[in-house]
Design an enzyme around this catalytic site. Structure first.
Site, PDB file in Angstrom:
ATOM      1  N   GLU A 135     -51.877  22.755 -13.302  1.00 54.79           N
ATOM      2  CA  GLU A 135     -51.750  23.159 -12.171  1.00 54.79           C
ATOM      3  C   GLU A 135     -52.380  24.491 -12.248  1.00 54.79           C
ATOM      4  O   GLU A 135     -52.334  24.721 -10.810  1.00 54.79           O
ATOM      5  CB  GLU A 135     -50.642  23.722 -13.504  1.00 54.79           C
ATOM      6  CG  GLU A 135     -49.314  23.049 -13.770  1.00 54.79           C
ATOM      7  CD  GLU A 135     -49.357  22.256 -14.997  1.00 54.79           C
ATOM      8  OE1 GLU A 135     -51.183  22.373 -15.413  1.00 54.79           O
ATOM      9  OE2 GLU A 135     -48.411  21.639 -15.581  1.00 54.79           O
ATOM     10  N   ARG A 188     -56.020  12.238 -24.596  1.00 54.89           N
ATOM     11  CA  ARG A 188     -55.171  13.193 -24.111  1.00 54.89           C
ATOM     12  C   ARG A 188     -55.369  15.118 -25.064  1.00 54.89           C
ATOM     13  O   ARG A 188     -55.484  15.959 -24.794  1.00 54.89           O
ATOM     14  CB  ARG A 188     -53.638  13.439 -23.755  1.00 54.89           C
ATOM     15  CG  ARG A 188     -53.603  14.222 -22.912  1.00 54.89           C
ATOM     16  CD  ARG A 188     -54.099  14.396 -21.778  1.00 54.89           C
ATOM     17  NE  ARG A 188     -52.861  15.587 -20.931  1.00 54.89           N
ATOM     18  CZ  ARG A 188     -53.354  15.951 -19.528  1.00 54.89           C
ATOM     19  NH1 ARG A 188     -54.497  15.572 -19.259  1.00 54.89           N
ATOM     20  NH2 ARG A 188     -53.174  17.288 -19.207  1.00 54.89           N
ATOM     21  N   GLY A 229     -62.697  19.614 -21.925  1.00 51.83           N
ATOM     22  CA  GLY A 229     -62.908  20.446 -21.304  1.00 51.83           C
ATOM     23  C   GLY A 229     -63.928  19.405 -20.102  1.00 51.83           C
ATOM     24  O   GLY A 229     -64.615  20.095 -19.752  1.00 51.83           O
ATOM     25  N   LEU A 254     -56.288  11.972  -8.533  1.00 48.82           N
ATOM     26  CA  LEU A 254     -56.551  12.910  -7.708  1.00 48.82           C
ATOM     27  C   LEU A 254     -57.644  12.996  -8.137  1.00 48.82           C
ATOM     28  O   LEU A 254     -59.447  12.913  -7.583  1.00 48.82           O
ATOM     29  CB  LEU A 254     -56.519  13.693  -7.472  1.00 48.82           C
ATOM     30  CG  LEU A 254     -54.682  13.474  -5.721  1.00 48.82           C
ATOM     31  CD1 LEU A 254     -54.096  14.976  -6.511  1.00 48.82           C
ATOM     32  CD2 LEU A 254     -54.957  12.860  -5.255  1.00 48.82           C
TER      33      LEU A 254
END
Length: 432
Positions: A68, A274, A315, A342
């Protein structure tokens, strides 16, 4: 505007949450121990500001985590270009997203952690920042935060709105509560037709969609020195990435790795869980499957006999998308809804995914239609697809290019249309 009568369920939630200060404090301590909070900025999670409020109009944009928050960057840049005198406060709730925002937000925009949804924390946050407008990105519906912001801000919008199928079913059991919360927003823009329909049902109003704002997000960062170091360690070995995996996904990934090793004995499989804290758990699965592994969190080198490299760090996903020409995007073999395709598309990867992609159903559908992504349901299908892509460079290149074009095609249109709806509604003067 928000209806006058607040539903009983929300009143109960707000009363209980106010009494829950010890629970909130304990939760913060536990998250700090788990490395999920920044010790130097923990006060921000209690609404304590980390810096003074700048003079002039202030637009607050909230995006929960990395995905987000990356969507927020082009939104801030576009709105800032049209209103250069505005200040932009961007809030997120994760350490990784905070690091990204510190590095990538434009001048005139700054980051703070979002407070926990306790009335006192929220009040302290709003008392200090006094936002003139509030934009919520995607799907975090915290009642205290939303309702208190509605009482302060002149304009509120839900941008790139999303409600997962599971959350949709949950909210349908509390129709008055969610309708009341959503009525706080002057404008709601959904990220695709499916989410527009869900939000329309829950809100009782017509919802517009122009496409997923994540199309406009910049590529994930990747350290060039680290990339060269990894390439030197790996050499010319075939390699593929299983990205953002969840429990229940590493098993088929490792089984696929064993199948592939029959055809490519020097194969290196890279797994980025994750949640990096699961690195040791994934290492245990590797041992159970007879595969040797190295863990990035422990500074293990990639040896010639390393079968699996576990990238259990925060990261660095952009680094590994750059490293591998073939990527399986996780959260899609189990019922998590799939992660963002994406991200690898922008960084030159051929994309594989599982059947559970409700978070990005339109994006995956368009990518499959143009040949930029392929559905793989289990370890045999994953192994078969990777074998084909390794063997046929032309097919791999065509798939990579199709994915890249799909990622770029809608970016400018979507960002322009979303900003065209938001910008005229922003207040011209600062609140006092």
């Amino acid at each position: 505007m928000t209806p006058v009568r607040e539903p009983l369920g929300l009143k109960i939630y707000r009363t209980v949450s106010r009494a829950g200060a010890p629970v909130a404090s304990f939760a913060l301590k536990q998250r700090l121990k788990a490395g999920k909070e920044d010790e130097n900025r923990i006060g921000e999670r209690r609404g304590e500001a980390g810096r003074p409020r700048p003079e002039g109009p202030l637009i607050w944009i909230h995006g929960a985590s990395v995905g987000e928050s990356l969507s927020v960057i082009p939104l801030v840049e576009r709105l800032k270009a049209g209103r250069p005198d505005y200040n932009f406060l961007v809030t997120t709730g994760t350490v990784t997203s905070a690091k990204l925002m510190e590095e990538r937000l434009p001048q005139g925009a700054f980051h703070q952690f979002i407070p926990l949804d306790h009335p006192d924390y929220v009040q302290a946050f709003l008392d200090h920042w006094r936002p003139d407008a509030a934009l919520f990105v995607e799907s975090e519906f915290w009642p205290n935060l939303i309702l208190a912001a509605r009482a302060r801000a002149k304009f509120m919008a839900l941008v790139n709105g999303r409600v997962s199928p599971r959350s949709f079913e949950d909210w349908k059991r509390q129709p008055n509560a969610i309708k009341f919360l959503l009525s706080s927003f002057d404008l709601i823009i959904a990220q695709d037709p499916q989410n527009a329909e869900r939000l329309s049902i829950l809100s009782g109003r017509s919802i517009e969609t122009y496409g997923n704002l994540k199309y406009a997000a910049p590529p994930l960062p990747g350290d060039e020195t680290a990339l060269e170091n990894l390439k030197n360690q790996i050499g010319d070995r075939k390699r593929w990435l299983a990205a953002s995996t969840h429990p229940g996904e590493e098993e088929p990934v490792l089984k696929a790795a064993k199948i592939l090793k029959n055809e490519f004995p020097a194969l290196l499989t890279i797994v980025t869980p994750r949640h990096p804290a699961r690195g040791d758990e994934v290492a245990g699965l590797c041992a159970a499957h007879g595969l040797t592994c190295a863990q990035r969190s422990k500074d293990d080198a990639i040896a010639p006999d390393t079968d699996v490299y576990i990238a259990d760090t925060l990261g660095e996903l952009g680094l590994f998308y750059r490293l591998c020409e073939v990527s399986f995007v996780g959260g899609s073999l189990v019922d998590k809804g799939g992660h963002n395709p994406l991200e690898p598309a922008r960084l030159g990867a051929a994309i594989l995914h599982g059947p559970h992609v409700f978070n990005f159903v339109e994006t995956y559908r368009e990518m499959r239609r143009t040949g930029g992504a392929a559905l793989t349901r289990n370890e045999r299908e994953i192994a078969s697809a990777i074998t084909r892509l390794f063997a046929d460079g032309k097919t791999r290149a065509a798939m990579t290019e199709a994915a890249r074009q799909a990622a770029e095609a809608g970016a400018e249109r979507i960002l322009g249309e979303v900003c065209a709806k938001i910008e005229p509604a922003l207040p011209l003067e600062a609140a006092h």
